[in-house]
Design a protein around this motif. Structure first.
Motif, mmCIF file in Angstrom:
data_model
loop_
_atom_site.group_PDB
_atom_site.id
_atom_site.type_symbol
_atom_site.label_atom_id
_atom_site.label_comp_id
_atom_site.label_asym_id
_atom_site.label_seq_id
_atom_site.Cartn_x
_atom_site.Cartn_y
_atom_site.Cartn_z
ATOM 1 N N GLU A 4 45.454 -14.357 41.795
ATOM 2 C CA GLU A 4 46.876 -14.192 42.080
ATOM 3 C C GLU A 4 47.468 -13.067 41.225
ATOM 4 O OE1 GLU A 4 48.993 -16.263 44.281
ATOM 5 O OE2 GLU A 4 46.953 -16.497 45.035
ATOM 6 N N GLU A 5 46.816 -12.758 40.110
ATOM 7 C CA GLU A 5 47.339 -11.774 39.158
ATOM 8 C C GLU A 5 46.643 -10.414 39.238
ATOM 9 O OE1 GLU A 5 50.029 -12.452 37.337
ATOM 10 O OE2 GLU A 5 50.067 -14.452 38.249
ATOM 11 N N VAL A 6 45.344 -10.423 39.472
ATOM 12 C CA VAL A 6 44.584 -9.171 39.512
ATOM 13 C C VAL A 6 43.587 -9.221 40.665
ATOM 14 C CG1 VAL A 6 44.757 -8.661 37.034
ATOM 15 C CG2 VAL A 6 42.860 -10.026 37.866
ATOM 16 N N PRO A 7 43.296 -8.070 41.269
ATOM 17 C CA PRO A 7 42.283 -8.059 42.337
ATOM 18 C C PRO A 7 40.919 -8.443 41.758
ATOM 19 C CG PRO A 7 43.509 -5.986 42.263
ATOM 20 C CD PRO A 7 43.894 -6.756 41.052
ATOM 21 N N GLY A 8 40.179 -9.193 42.514
ATOM 22 C CA GLY A 8 38.861 -9.611 42.066
ATOM 23 C C GLY A 8 38.141 -10.338 43.171
ATOM 24 N N ALA A 9 37.000 -10.878 42.840
ATOM 25 C CA ALA A 9 36.212 -11.632 43.809
ATOM 26 C C ALA A 9 35.426 -12.697 43.074
ATOM 27 C CB ALA A 9 35.265 -10.715 44.576
ATOM 28 N N MET A 10 35.222 -13.775 43.765
ATOM 29 C CA MET A 10 34.420 -14.869 43.232
ATOM 30 C C MET A 10 33.184 -15.012 44.097
ATOM 31 S SD MET A 10 35.472 -18.824 42.839
ATOM 32 C CE MET A 10 34.199 -20.036 43.067
ATOM 33 N N ALA A 11 32.058 -15.137 43.444
ATOM 34 C CA ALA A 11 30.802 -15.401 44.148
ATOM 35 C C ALA A 11 30.163 -16.610 43.486
ATOM 36 C CB ALA A 11 29.871 -14.193 44.067
ATOM 37 N N ARG A 12 29.440 -17.372 44.260
ATOM 38 C CA ARG A 12 28.757 -18.537 43.710
ATOM 39 C C ARG A 12 27.298 -18.197 43.464
ATOM 40 N NH1 ARG A 12 30.290 -23.509 47.458
ATOM 41 N NH2 ARG A 12 29.347 -22.181 49.005
ATOM 42 N N LEU A 13 26.781 -18.671 42.349
ATOM 43 C CA LEU A 13 25.384 -18.484 42.002
ATOM 44 C C LEU A 13 24.605 -19.677 42.535
ATOM 45 C CD1 LEU A 13 23.204 -16.910 40.459
ATOM 46 C CD2 LEU A 13 23.835 -18.237 38.424
ATOM 47 N N GLY A 14 23.694 -19.415 43.446
ATOM 48 C CA GLY A 14 22.873 -20.492 43.986
ATOM 49 C C GLY A 14 21.929 -21.008 42.922
ATOM 50 N N VAL A 15 21.900 -22.307 42.731
ATOM 51 C CA VAL A 15 21.076 -22.881 41.675
ATOM 52 C C VAL A 15 20.131 -23.961 42.194
ATOM 53 C CG1 VAL A 15 22.692 -22.339 39.823
ATOM 54 C CG2 VAL A 15 22.938 -24.485 41.059
#
Length: 139
Positions: free
Chosen positions: A88-99
């Protein structure tokens, strides 16, 4: 009397903004014919995780640099994720690490039965090390 508690999840901001009046409308429509009175306390909680396009491309480049087997598509999670507050504050991305090792049942990460396949940690470290290169356009 009774009490009903629940959560509502969505994958985008437009839908997230529309949900409160929609929930009010649905509850009112269900209960109006019965004459049941109600009080609805709708609290908008954690916003949806919406990845920035440029940041997502950087992640994809960082992952692709490791090799074709490092990237796997997975169904979108319906869980709440407080990482969204950062987005909400800065552009970014989230990715999940498959475990998951690929053998046996996939266990929920928020349960005591969770079992981490530690080979995934090296993949995660390499992806994170590649991100600055991807951001610089070097990948």
């Amino acid at each position: 009397s009774g009490r009903l508690i629940g959560t509502v999840r969505t994958g985008d901001h437009d839908t997230w903004a529309l949900l409160e009046p929609l929930v009010h409308e649905i509850v009112d429509g269900l209960l109006a014919p019965t004459g049941v009175r109600y009080q609805l306390n709708y609290r908008r909680g954690v916003p949806p995780v919406v990845n920035d396009e440029a940041s997502t491309r950087m992640f994809e480049s960082a992952i692709a640099a490791i090799g074709p087997d490092a990237l796997s598509d997975t169904p979108q999670s319906g869980g709440g994720e407080d990482f969204s507050w950062y987005l909400e504050e800065v552009p970014g991305a989230m990715a999940r690490l498959g475990v998951w090792s690929g053998v046996g049942p996939q266990l929920d990460i928020h349960q005591p039965t969770f079992d981490l396949d530690e080979r995934a940690l090296g993949v995660g470290v390499r992806v994170m090390a590649n991100l600055p290169l991807a951001a610089a356009g070097a990948l």
